[in-house]
Write an enzyme that holds these catalytic residues in place. Structure first.
Site, PDB file in Angstrom:
ATOM      1  N   ARG A 118      -4.893  77.031  34.104  1.00  0.00           N
ATOM      2  CA  ARG A 118      -4.189  78.128  34.804  1.00  0.00           C
ATOM      3  C   ARG A 118      -2.918  77.679  35.528  1.00  0.00           C
ATOM      4  O   ARG A 118      -2.416  78.364  36.414  1.00  0.00           O
ATOM      5  CB  ARG A 118      -5.111  78.852  35.794  1.00  0.00           C
ATOM      6  CG  ARG A 118      -6.315  79.470  35.127  1.00  0.00           C
ATOM      7  CD  ARG A 118      -6.894  80.594  35.947  1.00  0.00           C
ATOM      8  NE  ARG A 118      -8.052  81.140  35.280  1.00  0.00           N
ATOM      9  CZ  ARG A 118      -9.304  80.736  35.495  1.00  0.00           C
ATOM     10  NH1 ARG A 118      -9.539  79.799  36.385  1.00  0.00           N
ATOM     11  NH2 ARG A 118     -10.292  81.280  34.834  1.00  0.00           N
ATOM     12  N   LYS A 140      11.638  80.114  32.326  1.00  0.00           N
ATOM     13  CA  LYS A 140      11.150  80.819  31.137  1.00  0.00           C
ATOM     14  C   LYS A 140      10.559  79.781  30.202  1.00  0.00           C
ATOM     15  O   LYS A 140      11.239  78.811  29.838  1.00  0.00           O
ATOM     16  CB  LYS A 140      12.293  81.549  30.425  1.00  0.00           C
ATOM     17  CG  LYS A 140      12.577  82.917  30.992  1.00  0.00           C
ATOM     18  CD  LYS A 140      13.520  83.669  30.074  1.00  0.00           C
ATOM     19  CE  LYS A 140      13.863  85.026  30.638  1.00  0.00           C
ATOM     20  NZ  LYS A 140      14.861  85.726  29.803  1.00  0.00           N
ATOM     21  N   GLU A 182      26.143  78.444  25.101  1.00  0.00           N
ATOM     22  CA  GLU A 182      25.507  78.937  26.337  1.00  0.00           C
ATOM     23  C   GLU A 182      26.416  78.700  27.555  1.00  0.00           C
ATOM     24  O   GLU A 182      26.358  79.453  28.523  1.00  0.00           O
ATOM     25  CB  GLU A 182      24.133  78.280  26.547  1.00  0.00           C
ATOM     26  CG  GLU A 182      23.128  78.517  25.413  1.00  0.00           C
ATOM     27  CD  GLU A 182      22.351  79.838  25.490  1.00  0.00           C
ATOM     28  OE1 GLU A 182      22.787  80.761  26.206  1.00  0.00           O
ATOM     29  OE2 GLU A 182      21.319  79.932  24.805  1.00  0.00           O
ATOM     30  N   LYS A 224      23.400  80.037  36.677  1.00  0.00           N
ATOM     31  CA  LYS A 224      22.020  80.362  36.282  1.00  0.00           C
ATOM     32  C   LYS A 224      21.108  80.433  37.503  1.00  0.00           C
ATOM     33  O   LYS A 224      20.277  81.339  37.621  1.00  0.00           O
ATOM     34  CB  LYS A 224      21.486  79.344  35.266  1.00  0.00           C
ATOM     35  CG  LYS A 224      20.053  79.682  34.864  1.00  0.00           C
ATOM     36  CD  LYS A 224      19.758  79.659  33.418  1.00  0.00           C
ATOM     37  CE  LYS A 224      18.402  80.301  33.132  1.00  0.00           C
ATOM     38  NZ  LYS A 224      17.877  80.018  31.814  1.00  0.00           N
ATOM     39  N   GLU A 234      13.044  88.752  35.467  1.00  0.00           N
ATOM     40  CA  GLU A 234      13.813  89.666  34.612  1.00  0.00           C
ATOM     41  C   GLU A 234      13.325  91.113  34.706  1.00  0.00           C
ATOM     42  O   GLU A 234      12.952  91.728  33.710  1.00  0.00           O
ATOM     43  CB  GLU A 234      13.794  89.182  33.160  1.00  0.00           C
ATOM     44  CG  GLU A 234      14.963  89.771  32.386  1.00  0.00           C
ATOM     45  CD  GLU A 234      15.159  89.155  31.003  1.00  0.00           C
ATOM     46  OE1 GLU A 234      15.199  87.905  30.910  1.00  0.00           O
ATOM     47  OE2 GLU A 234      15.278  89.912  30.057  1.00  0.00           O
ATOM     48  N   ARG A 238      18.581  89.786  35.431  1.00  0.00           N
ATOM     49  CA  ARG A 238      18.503  88.530  34.657  1.00  0.00           C
ATOM     50  C   ARG A 238      18.779  88.753  33.163  1.00  0.00           C
ATOM     51  O   ARG A 238      19.164  87.819  32.456  1.00  0.00           O
ATOM     52  CB  ARG A 238      17.134  87.865  34.867  1.00  0.00           C
ATOM     53  CG  ARG A 238      17.023  86.548  34.138  1.00  0.00           C
ATOM     54  CD  ARG A 238      15.819  85.717  34.552  1.00  0.00           C
ATOM     55  NE  ARG A 238      15.762  84.517  33.732  1.00  0.00           N
ATOM     56  CZ  ARG A 238      14.982  83.480  33.965  1.00  0.00           C
ATOM     57  NH1 ARG A 238      14.178  83.476  35.017  1.00  0.00           N
ATOM     58  NH2 ARG A 238      14.979  82.436  33.165  1.00  0.00           N
ATOM     59  N   ASN A 242      20.986  87.119  28.562  1.00  0.00           N
ATOM     60  CA  ASN A 242      20.674  87.254  27.133  1.00  0.00           C
ATOM     61  C   ASN A 242      21.812  87.840  26.324  1.00  0.00           C
ATOM     62  O   ASN A 242      21.577  88.387  25.233  1.00  0.00           O
ATOM     63  CB  ASN A 242      19.421  88.112  26.958  1.00  0.00           C
ATOM     64  CG  ASN A 242      18.186  87.344  27.350  1.00  0.00           C
ATOM     65  OD1 ASN A 242      17.992  86.226  26.925  1.00  0.00           O
ATOM     66  ND2 ASN A 242      17.364  87.948  28.185  1.00  0.00           N
ATOM     67  N   HIS A 245      21.810  87.532  22.557  1.00  0.00           N
ATOM     68  CA  HIS A 245      20.513  86.994  22.135  1.00  0.00           C
ATOM     69  C   HIS A 245      19.727  87.961  21.252  1.00  0.00           C
ATOM     70  O   HIS A 245      18.920  87.513  20.431  1.00  0.00           O
ATOM     71  CB  HIS A 245      19.676  86.595  23.357  1.00  0.00           C
ATOM     72  CG  HIS A 245      20.142  85.319  24.009  1.00  0.00           C
ATOM     73  ND1 HIS A 245      21.434  85.125  24.433  1.00  0.00           N
ATOM     74  CD2 HIS A 245      19.483  84.160  24.307  1.00  0.00           C
ATOM     75  CE1 HIS A 245      21.547  83.905  24.967  1.00  0.00           C
ATOM     76  NE2 HIS A 245      20.380  83.313  24.894  1.00  0.00           N
ATOM     77  N   HIS A 249      18.481  86.075  18.254  1.00  0.00           N
ATOM     78  CA  HIS A 249      17.041  85.883  18.015  1.00  0.00           C
ATOM     79  C   HIS A 249      16.632  86.475  16.671  1.00  0.00           C
ATOM     80  O   HIS A 249      15.811  85.897  15.946  1.00  0.00           O
ATOM     81  CB  HIS A 249      16.226  86.543  19.133  1.00  0.00           C
ATOM     82  CG  HIS A 249      16.208  85.748  20.408  1.00  0.00           C
ATOM     83  ND1 HIS A 249      15.703  86.235  21.592  1.00  0.00           N
ATOM     84  CD2 HIS A 249      16.633  84.489  20.689  1.00  0.00           C
ATOM     85  CE1 HIS A 249      15.816  85.319  22.541  1.00  0.00           C
ATOM     86  NE2 HIS A 249      16.386  84.249  22.023  1.00  0.00           N
ATOM     87  N   HIS A 262      19.430  77.330  17.915  1.00  0.00           N
ATOM     88  CA  HIS A 262      19.460  78.511  18.787  1.00  0.00           C
ATOM     89  C   HIS A 262      20.883  78.815  19.272  1.00  0.00           C
ATOM     90  O   HIS A 262      21.337  79.960  19.222  1.00  0.00           O
ATOM     91  CB  HIS A 262      18.514  78.259  19.959  1.00  0.00           C
ATOM     92  CG  HIS A 262      18.574  79.313  21.014  1.00  0.00           C
ATOM     93  ND1 HIS A 262      18.056  80.572  20.840  1.00  0.00           N
ATOM     94  CD2 HIS A 262      19.111  79.292  22.267  1.00  0.00           C
ATOM     95  CE1 HIS A 262      18.260  81.286  21.928  1.00  0.00           C
ATOM     96  NE2 HIS A 262      18.903  80.539  22.814  1.00  0.00           N
TER      97      HIS A 262
END
Ligand code: NAD
Ligand code: GLY
Length: 359
Positions: A118, A140, A182, A224, A234, A238, A242, A245, A249, A262
């Site tokens: 956990r 993330k 980025e 950032k 997010e 936030r 992206n 993206h 993606h 990426h």
């Protein structure tokens, strides 16, 4: 050495940026709170930098997990292998995971840390430009699913980020340029002055001038950290991180996480997002031209990879974390330095913008 703080109350942590961080004998240990350490890395990074990290842990119960290289290993199967290793070695909840590598290793290790018993501590040692300016910061963590990028994951902040800029010298230009995508992103979404600086200094960066690099990494991390400090999970703002993206993606998924890095998909995706913004009347042609020029100059792809099919890409775009009740939202640009999120667009404009980028 520069230190930037990510301010998140009890989850706050430092990002250290400098040219000799890995050889600092105290810095990493300062953040180690256990005798049980698992270093996760890959077959490409291990021969380069594992020894110098391992040296810190001579008197520790230190285990190593080495993955094959590549985005296609950011999977549930790799996650399971890491968890199995931790269990076989009887690592307890107090253990610390250390991610040594690019964004693939960082995302995967962070996710393993988020769910082992956990949640255990982890430290990011990013070794690509992309990981130093983006993926190691902000918590993330994820693995990919064959149907969608980063679809299985958690928010789990690292306890420290150690970015040694000297490791960037062993990156191939292709990987380096993927990181620059980025870097540009921060200029585009919220830092116009930084974008202007990038336009003026791009050749120094491409030549990996150490001062220019340190400045670009620092400025990216400051941006950032501010965004994450405002909206850690997010819920809204936030999402600007992206930019491009949703397109990127979908390209990566269409290519089964092979062929493109990426950052390459994001570079091309940002160009499509800028084009889409222009078509919808938000962005002026001359601003679009500046974005296109910079992306081209870096050598990032400006057309979608030939193995991507138009319909497949549209289908993949529907599985996006910026969907709200099934409606896809896009991060678009009003100006250089000003991004916003919208669902106010027509399918026709969207399809036309994407079609423009097929060969
Ligand atoms: P990567 O981890 O695959 O690294 C790119 C290549 O560089 C790999 O071949 C790697 O082995 C190699 N490499 C790493 N360090 C090196 C070094 N110092 N010298 C030589 N080679 C080196 O890819 P990436 O571009 O670092 O990261 C991409 C990943 O990051 C994607 O999975 C993406 O989804 C994720 N990402 C996550 C976030 C986030 O916020 N968590 C943000 C952006 C990207
Ligand atoms: N890379 C996107 C984010 O961290 O939110």
């Amino acid at each position: 050495m520069k230190t930037i703080n990510v301010n998140l109350d009890e989850r706050s942590y430092p990002i250290y940026i400098g040219g000799s961080i890995l050889s600092d004998k105290e810095l990493l240990k300062r953040h180690i709170t256990s005798n049980q350490i698992l270093i996760v890395t890959n077959e490409k990074v291990a021969p380069l930098y594992l020894e110098i990290i391992e040296k810190n842990f001579v008197k520790f119960d230190c285990e190593i997990f080495i993955l094959p290289d590549g985005e296609s290993y950011k999977t549930l199967d790799s996650l399971n292998q890491i968890i199995t290793k931790l269990m076989k070695k009887k690592f307890s909840r107090t253990c610390v995971l250390v991610a040594l590598g690019g964004g693939v290793i960082g995302d995967l290790t962070g996710f393993a840390a988020s769910c082992y018993q956990r949640g255990v501590k982890f430290i990011q040692i990013p070794t690509t430009l992309l990981a130093q300016v983006d993926s190691s910061v902000g918590g993330k963590t994820a693995v990919n699913h064959p149907l969608g990028k980063n679809m299985i994951g958690a928010f789990h902040q690292p306890h420290a980020v150690l970015s040694d800029t000297s490791v960037l010298k062993t990156l191939d230009y292709r990987e380096f340029s993927a990181g620059l995508a980025e870097v540009i992103k921060y200029g585009l979404i919220r830092d116009e002055n930084f974008f202007c600086w990038l336009e003026e200094n791009i050749d120094l960066l491409i030549g990996r001038d150490s001062d220019a690099l340190a400045y670009a990494i620092e400025r990216s991390c400051i941006n950032k950290a501010e965004v994450v400090g405002i909206d850690e999970k997010e819920m809204g703002y936030r999402a600007v991180l992206n930019l491009g993206h949703t397109f990127g993606h979908a390209i990566e998924t269409s290519l089964s996480y092979k062929e493109w890095l990426h950052g390459e998909a994001v570079g091309c995706g940002m160009l499509i997002a800028a084009d889409f913004s222009k078509r919808l009347g938000f962005l002026e042609q001359k601003q679009f031209n500046r974005i296109q020029l910079l992306i081209e100059h870096i050598g990032l792809p400006t057309k979608i990879h030939k193995n991507v099919e138009f319909d497949q890409m549209l289908e993949n775009m529907k599985i996006d974390k910026k969907s709200r009740d099934g409606v896809l939202h896009f991060v678009l640009l009003k100006n250089i330095g000003e991004a916003f999120l919208t669902s106010d667009y027509s399918e026709k404009d969207l399809k036309e913008a994407i079609k423009e980028y097929f060969c």
